[in-house]
Write an enzyme that holds these catalytic residues in place. Structure first.
Site, mmCIF file in Angstrom:
data_model
loop_
_atom_site.group_PDB
_atom_site.id
_atom_site.type_symbol
_atom_site.label_atom_id
_atom_site.label_comp_id
_atom_site.label_asym_id
_atom_site.label_seq_id
_atom_site.Cartn_x
_atom_site.Cartn_y
_atom_site.Cartn_z
ATOM 1 N N LEU A 43 -3.120 13.676 -13.720
ATOM 2 C CA LEU A 43 -2.486 12.739 -14.646
ATOM 3 C C LEU A 43 -3.549 12.172 -15.577
ATOM 4 C CD1 LEU A 43 0.479 12.030 -14.967
ATOM 5 C CD2 LEU A 43 0.033 9.855 -13.857
ATOM 6 N N ASP A 44 -3.880 12.976 -16.589
ATOM 7 C CA ASP A 44 -4.941 12.576 -17.516
ATOM 8 C C ASP A 44 -4.425 11.477 -18.454
ATOM 9 O OD1 ASP A 44 -7.688 13.466 -18.735
ATOM 10 O OD2 ASP A 44 -6.328 13.097 -20.415
ATOM 11 N N GLU A 65 -10.699 19.387 -18.310
ATOM 12 C CA GLU A 65 -10.304 18.827 -19.613
ATOM 13 C C GLU A 65 -10.801 19.741 -20.736
ATOM 14 O OE1 GLU A 65 -12.009 14.832 -19.031
ATOM 15 O OE2 GLU A 65 -9.993 13.980 -19.098
ATOM 16 N N GLU A 110 -9.511 16.179 -10.541
ATOM 17 C CA GLU A 110 -10.243 15.009 -11.046
ATOM 18 C C GLU A 110 -10.218 13.889 -10.023
ATOM 19 O OE1 GLU A 110 -9.001 11.900 -12.322
ATOM 20 O OE2 GLU A 110 -10.746 11.267 -13.485
ATOM 21 N N GLU A 111 -9.165 13.890 -9.163
ATOM 22 C CA GLU A 111 -8.988 12.797 -8.196
ATOM 23 C C GLU A 111 -9.735 13.020 -6.890
ATOM 24 O OE1 GLU A 111 -6.696 10.405 -10.624
ATOM 25 O OE2 GLU A 111 -7.348 9.966 -8.579
ATOM 26 N N ASP A 162 0.829 -1.222 0.000
ATOM 27 C CA ASP A 162 0.000 0.000 0.000
ATOM 28 C C ASP A 162 0.856 1.262 0.000
ATOM 29 O OD1 ASP A 162 -0.817 -0.166 3.558
ATOM 30 O OD2 ASP A 162 1.061 -0.187 2.426
ATOM 31 N N ASP A 175 -1.462 8.338 -10.383
ATOM 32 C CA ASP A 175 -2.346 9.500 -10.475
ATOM 33 C C ASP A 175 -2.666 10.052 -9.096
ATOM 34 O OD1 ASP A 175 -3.765 7.194 -10.059
ATOM 35 O OD2 ASP A 175 -5.045 7.424 -11.824
ATOM 36 N N ASP A 207 -6.530 18.129 -13.828
ATOM 37 C CA ASP A 207 -6.477 16.667 -13.877
ATOM 38 C C ASP A 207 -4.997 16.330 -13.755
ATOM 39 O OD1 ASP A 207 -7.852 14.117 -16.135
ATOM 40 O OD2 ASP A 207 -6.584 14.000 -14.350
HETATM 41 P P1 P6P Z 1 -11.860 6.546 -24.693
HETATM 42 C C1 P6P Z 1 -8.333 9.204 -20.790
HETATM 43 O O1 P6P Z 1 -8.959 8.201 -20.007
HETATM 44 C C2 P6P Z 1 -9.400 10.211 -21.189
HETATM 45 O O2 P6P Z 1 -9.956 10.821 -20.075
HETATM 46 C C3 P6P Z 1 -8.799 11.244 -22.123
HETATM 47 O O3 P6P Z 1 -7.460 11.478 -21.835
HETATM 48 C C4 P6P Z 1 -8.995 10.621 -23.493
HETATM 49 O O4 P6P Z 1 -9.154 11.589 -24.507
HETATM 50 C C5 P6P Z 1 -10.299 9.831 -23.315
HETATM 51 O O5 P6P Z 1 -10.418 9.545 -21.922
HETATM 52 C C6 P6P Z 1 -10.252 8.527 -24.087
HETATM 53 O O6 P6P Z 1 -11.522 7.893 -23.904
HETATM 54 O O7 P6P Z 1 -13.299 6.266 -24.333
HETATM 55 O O8 P6P Z 1 -11.680 6.855 -26.164
HETATM 56 O O9 P6P Z 1 -10.882 5.513 -24.194
#
Ligand code: P6P
Length: 338
Positions: free
Chosen positions: A121-122, A280, A99-100, A70, A76, A119
């Site tokens: 770590l997008d 986003e 986002e978290e 842990d 993220d 976000d």
């Molecule tokens: P899908 C990544 O999970 C995210 O939030 C964005 O970075 C990305 O554009 C989108 O989701 C991708 O989603 O449904 O195409 O896998």
């Protein structure tokens, strides 16, 4: 051969922000500068962790599994903690939305006059495959007289004073706008500095690339399908190329530099699409417009939309002006059920 002396007039991110701050004249308090420098430090720290994690996961180095599982925070969550702590420490931030984190973070005490939505770590689900991921952020000033409350960030994206992203890939790129165009910086790890490498990014008026997850085509609404048809089977016999990375920062970065259109539409399965407005859609739309492009829900300018909830979603199409106008035309001409 001729020895080329290294550049001696490096424009670092800090110097660039300060030069823009001076441009604001005496009204500048330096607070936004300090805030952006804090975000810059965070990006460097996340970059080093992402690189290590990617290395470890890919080659399975022992470090991937601590003695007690842990302790090994998911990347993220780690990135979120780094960002929250750095922003709090800056003393310039009154409200944070991550986002978290389910609820808005209202900073107690003598907090600053800025709100940062991010976000951390997008696209992190892509890390193990070595795909580029990124940090996305947007900055609002608090409403007049506010000490920091959630209403300060339930505002249209056009109220943002700055937005940007850091993309962690083969190199680390930070792309930023404070409302005077868009500039791109690349991290020089030997100096530990982000260096100006893409000054005044301008998105081409039209591109040749479309970027949609066509795996969702079964659920797409008619205007979206009509638009895709028009660029896959065009009258001029020159179809667009398809490029979809599935990591928003990577897909948007390519769109800003090469042109074309990136879309995550609303569809029968997701009536508001998938992408979140605050951290986003708004920051990426802010950057796209500052680079001369357009960003729409299909029927409305994204930056005019007001979120009801800090994690609210909206449909998104952004990119080259002429490509997005073609998409909007398909929506305008659609007569069917909304
Ligand atoms: P899908 C990544 O999970 C995210 O939030 C964005 O970075 C990305 O554009 C989108 O989701 C991708 O989603 O449904 O195409 O896998």
């Amino acid at each position: 051969e001729e020895y080329e002396s290294p550049p001696t007039d490096l424009i670092t991110l800090t110097r660039h922000i300060l030069s823009q701050q001076y441009a604001l004249g005496e009204t500048a308090t330096g607070d936004l500068t300090m805030l952006l420098i804090g975000i810059q430090v965070t990006s460097k720290y996340i970059a080093s962790n992402v690189r290590k994690a990617r290395l470890i996961n890919l080659v399975g180095l022992a470090g991937a599994t601590n003695t007690t599982g842990d302790d090994q925070k998911k990347l993220d969550v780690l990135s979120n903690d780094i960002m929250v702590n750095a922003l709090r420490a800056s003393g310039k931030v009154a409200v944070m939305v991550s986002e978290e984190v389910e609820e808005a973070i209202i900073v107690k005490g003598d907090s600053g006059t800025y709100c940062v939505v991010f976000d951390p770590l997008d696209g992190s689900s892509n890390i193990d495959a070595g795909v580029n991921v990124g940090t996305i952020f947007g900055v609002y000033k608090v409403l007049p007289g506010s000490k920091g409350k959630v209403e300060d960030v339930l505002r249209p994206g056009k109220d943002m004073v700055a937005a940007g992203y850091t993309m962690y890939g083969s190199s680390c790129n930070l792309v930023l706008s404070t409302g005077n165009g868009v500039d791109g910086f690349t991290l020089d790890e030997s100096l530990g500095e982000f260096i100006l490498t893409h000054p005044a990014i301008k998105i081409p008026p039209r591109g040749k690339i479309y970027s949609f997850n066509e795996g969702n085509s079964l659920h797409f609404n008619p205007p979206t399908l009509k638009y895709l048809e028009s660029i896959k089977y065009p009258a001029n016999g020159k179809p667009y190329s398809a490029r979809y990375i599935g990591s928003m920062v990577a897909d948007v970065h390519r769109t800003l530099l090469y042109g074309g259109i990136f879309g995550y539409p609303d569809d029968k399965k997701s009536k508001d699409g998938k992408l979140r407005m605050l951290y986003e859609a708004f920051p990426m739309s802010f950057l796209t417009e500052q680079a001369g492009g357009l960003a729409t829900t299909g029927t409305r300018r994204i930056l005019d939309v007001t979120p009801k909830d800090i994690h609210g979603r909206c449909p998104l199409f952004l990119g080259s002006k002429e490509d997005v106008e073609d998409l909007m035309k398909c929506y305008a001409e659609y007569e069917g059920p909304k």
